[in-house]
Design an enzyme around this catalytic site. Sequence first.
Site, PDB file in Angstrom:
ATOM      1  N   ARG A  97      67.526  11.284 -45.944  1.00  0.00           N
ATOM      2  CA  ARG A  97      68.464  12.513 -44.777  1.00  0.00           C
ATOM      3  C   ARG A  97      69.397  12.447 -45.950  1.00  0.00           C
ATOM      4  O   ARG A  97      70.035  11.299 -46.213  1.00  0.00           O
ATOM      5  CB  ARG A  97      68.866  11.497 -44.067  1.00  0.00           C
ATOM      6  CG  ARG A  97      67.366  11.016 -43.253  1.00  0.00           C
ATOM      7  CD  ARG A  97      67.380  12.276 -41.746  1.00  0.00           C
ATOM      8  NE  ARG A  97      66.779  11.890 -40.274  1.00  0.00           N
ATOM      9  CZ  ARG A  97      65.520  12.329 -40.587  1.00  0.00           C
ATOM     10  NH1 ARG A  97      65.040  13.135 -41.021  1.00  0.00           N
ATOM     11  NH2 ARG A  97      64.702  12.169 -39.411  1.00  0.00           N
ATOM     12  N   ASP A 116      56.901  17.423 -35.340  1.00  0.00           N
ATOM     13  CA  ASP A 116      57.075  18.193 -33.917  1.00  0.00           C
ATOM     14  C   ASP A 116      56.949  20.232 -33.438  1.00  0.00           C
ATOM     15  O   ASP A 116      56.806  20.188 -33.004  1.00  0.00           O
ATOM     16  CB  ASP A 116      59.099  18.535 -34.034  1.00  0.00           C
ATOM     17  CG  ASP A 116      59.593  16.797 -33.926  1.00  0.00           C
ATOM     18  OD1 ASP A 116      58.448  15.986 -33.924  1.00  0.00           O
ATOM     19  OD2 ASP A 116      60.748  16.990 -34.036  1.00  0.00           O
ATOM     20  N   ARG A 126      62.286  14.824 -30.774  1.00  0.00           N
ATOM     21  CA  ARG A 126      63.480  15.002 -30.137  1.00  0.00           C
ATOM     22  C   ARG A 126      64.191  16.363 -30.069  1.00  0.00           C
ATOM     23  O   ARG A 126      64.923  16.577 -28.590  1.00  0.00           O
ATOM     24  CB  ARG A 126      64.859  14.648 -31.390  1.00  0.00           C
ATOM     25  CG  ARG A 126      66.047  13.790 -30.735  1.00  0.00           C
ATOM     26  CD  ARG A 126      66.839  13.516 -32.215  1.00  0.00           C
ATOM     27  NE  ARG A 126      66.284  12.681 -32.828  1.00  0.00           N
ATOM     28  CZ  ARG A 126      66.713  11.917 -33.823  1.00  0.00           C
ATOM     29  NH1 ARG A 126      67.545  13.031 -35.185  1.00  0.00           N
ATOM     30  NH2 ARG A 126      65.666  10.725 -34.723  1.00  0.00           N
ATOM     31  N   ARG A 163      51.454  12.798  -4.173  1.00  0.00           N
ATOM     32  CA  ARG A 163      50.253  13.614  -4.092  1.00  0.00           C
ATOM     33  C   ARG A 163      49.475  12.870  -5.065  1.00  0.00           C
ATOM     34  O   ARG A 163      47.969  12.577  -4.300  1.00  0.00           O
ATOM     35  CB  ARG A 163      50.398  15.156  -4.543  1.00  0.00           C
ATOM     36  CG  ARG A 163      51.433  15.770  -3.593  1.00  0.00           C
ATOM     37  CD  ARG A 163      51.170  17.410  -4.721  1.00  0.00           C
ATOM     38  NE  ARG A 163      51.489  17.757  -5.817  1.00  0.00           N
ATOM     39  CZ  ARG A 163      51.892  17.549  -6.651  1.00  0.00           C
ATOM     40  NH1 ARG A 163      53.355  17.971  -6.091  1.00  0.00           N
ATOM     41  NH2 ARG A 163      52.585  17.930  -7.891  1.00  0.00           N
ATOM     42  N   GLU A 223      60.830  12.258 -26.584  1.00  0.00           N
ATOM     43  CA  GLU A 223      61.821  11.323 -26.445  1.00  0.00           C
ATOM     44  C   GLU A 223      63.100  12.371 -26.253  1.00  0.00           C
ATOM     45  O   GLU A 223      64.413  11.823 -26.002  1.00  0.00           O
ATOM     46  CB  GLU A 223      62.022  11.461 -28.065  1.00  0.00           C
ATOM     47  CG  GLU A 223      63.178  10.860 -28.610  1.00  0.00           C
ATOM     48  CD  GLU A 223      62.874  10.908 -30.566  1.00  0.00           C
ATOM     49  OE1 GLU A 223      61.889  11.330 -30.872  1.00  0.00           O
ATOM     50  OE2 GLU A 223      63.284   9.835 -30.575  1.00  0.00           O
ATOM     51  N   HIS A 257      58.024   5.132 -33.054  1.00  0.00           N
ATOM     52  CA  HIS A 257      57.460   5.984 -34.438  1.00  0.00           C
ATOM     53  C   HIS A 257      55.728   6.036 -35.396  1.00  0.00           C
ATOM     54  O   HIS A 257      55.967   6.447 -36.240  1.00  0.00           O
ATOM     55  CB  HIS A 257      58.355   4.756 -36.156  1.00  0.00           C
ATOM     56  CG  HIS A 257      59.781   5.745 -36.090  1.00  0.00           C
ATOM     57  ND1 HIS A 257      60.384   5.287 -35.198  1.00  0.00           N
ATOM     58  CD2 HIS A 257      60.371   6.489 -37.152  1.00  0.00           C
ATOM     59  CE1 HIS A 257      61.628   5.547 -35.318  1.00  0.00           C
ATOM     60  NE2 HIS A 257      61.399   6.441 -36.624  1.00  0.00           N
ATOM     61  N   ARG A 273      54.073   8.841 -36.627  1.00  0.00           N
ATOM     62  CA  ARG A 273      54.673   9.396 -37.072  1.00  0.00           C
ATOM     63  C   ARG A 273      53.523   9.185 -38.727  1.00  0.00           C
ATOM     64  O   ARG A 273      54.216   9.277 -39.709  1.00  0.00           O
ATOM     65  CB  ARG A 273      56.189   9.462 -37.576  1.00  0.00           C
ATOM     66  CG  ARG A 273      56.654  11.073 -38.003  1.00  0.00           C
ATOM     67  CD  ARG A 273      58.474  10.515 -38.394  1.00  0.00           C
ATOM     68  NE  ARG A 273      58.534   9.929 -38.805  1.00  0.00           N
ATOM     69  CZ  ARG A 273      60.314   9.536 -39.205  1.00  0.00           C
ATOM     70  NH1 ARG A 273      60.914  10.852 -38.291  1.00  0.00           N
ATOM     71  NH2 ARG A 273      60.874   8.906 -39.752  1.00  0.00           N
TER      72      ARG A 273
HETATM   73  O1  F6P Z   1      61.764  15.356 -36.847  1.00  0.00           O
HETATM   74  C1  F6P Z   1      60.210  14.377 -36.313  1.00  0.00           C
HETATM   75  C2  F6P Z   1      61.540  13.348 -35.618  1.00  0.00           C
HETATM   76  O2  F6P Z   1      60.201  12.708 -35.268  1.00  0.00           O
HETATM   77  C3  F6P Z   1      61.521  14.332 -34.337  1.00  0.00           C
HETATM   78  O3  F6P Z   1      60.710  13.675 -33.728  1.00  0.00           O
HETATM   79  C4  F6P Z   1      62.204  12.241 -34.423  1.00  0.00           C
HETATM   80  O4  F6P Z   1      63.170  12.697 -32.547  1.00  0.00           O
HETATM   81  C5  F6P Z   1      63.082  11.775 -35.618  1.00  0.00           C
HETATM   82  O5  F6P Z   1      61.760  13.091 -36.564  1.00  0.00           O
HETATM   83  C6  F6P Z   1      62.824  10.541 -35.967  1.00  0.00           C
HETATM   84  O6  F6P Z   1      63.481  10.452 -36.792  1.00  0.00           O
HETATM   85  P1  F6P Z   1      63.837   8.848 -37.452  1.00  0.00           P
HETATM   86  O7  F6P Z   1      63.154   8.572 -38.286  1.00  0.00           O
HETATM   87  O8  F6P Z   1      65.350   9.748 -38.464  1.00  0.00           O
HETATM   88  O9  F6P Z   1      65.047   8.512 -36.444  1.00  0.00           O
END
Ligand code: F6P
Length: 302
Positions: free
Chosen positions: A67, A123, A167, A207, A224, A256, A259
Amino acid sequence: MNAAIWATIKLAAARGIDVVGVERGYDGLIDGDFRPLTRTTDSGALAPIEGVAWLAGTGGTFLGSSRCARFETKEGRAEASRQLVDAGIDGLIVVGGNGSLTGAHLLAQEGPTPIVGIPASIDNDIGGTTTAIGVDTALNTILQAIDNIADTARSHHRAFILEVMGRRSGYLAMNAAVAASADGALLPEESKTEEEIVDGLEQLLRRSFAPERSKQRVIIIKAEGVEVPCTRLARLLGERVADLPNVDVRAAVLGHIVRGGRPTYRDRMVAGRLSLGAMSALLKGRTDVMSGWSVGAGTETA
Ligand code: F6P
């Protein structure tokens, strides 16, 4: 993303094009942190460097990512452009999500080097493409987690609130919920207040666990980006339905875990086709475009 890097190296080498990788994303680009990814063999042909082929079956990016605040400034991007020119690079492929692709767009407008993007974000919130690298692997990981949690939920007559990444996007939560026959999905796009969420979930639980139904479990997938924490939701909901016999509300956050992991067949195939689209665009002299997925084929879209 590794599958895309590998596909790019192979496709380029087969066309006699040298590839260098940029380490640590835009940070490495500004610092001129490049490394060769192709080599010339004894017979004079171009080939991928040794020791990277196996990485195509792994998640993430072996080149690293960042980043990068410096890249958000015009000065930072000017330095990145200078590094590309100094290194004699004729074209840049940027693999990433909204932030990376916005940066690529600015760099393409401000500097002389042609740039093409490849969408990669679990996402699935990138315009101009129906899918992105990572989405399929993430969804399959979530489905497996839901199936695992559902075993406990059914056995113990429980409701589970399961949080998945996203997010600003409810794509993963919505699609996983549908595919796993979950009972509800909470999405940031709905912009509901805490009270509205808890009210809705209370009705859902009443329900679902009504005596005339023989339902054994309730699974709710929360993105999230829905700001009420999972554990808080589980507690508030537990208090609301305390009168229901044998109903327990629990929470779990996948975070994570979603991911990473070994990419699915579909993700590797998507990565390969998007890389082919990106390379074709560069070879046609295009810039400031993205390779996108449309009706099952890799195409370029502006
Ligand atoms: O942009 C993809 C994503 O996986 C989002 O869904 C999530 O909020 C973010 O990255 C998390 O990023 P980091 O690992 O920098 O917290």
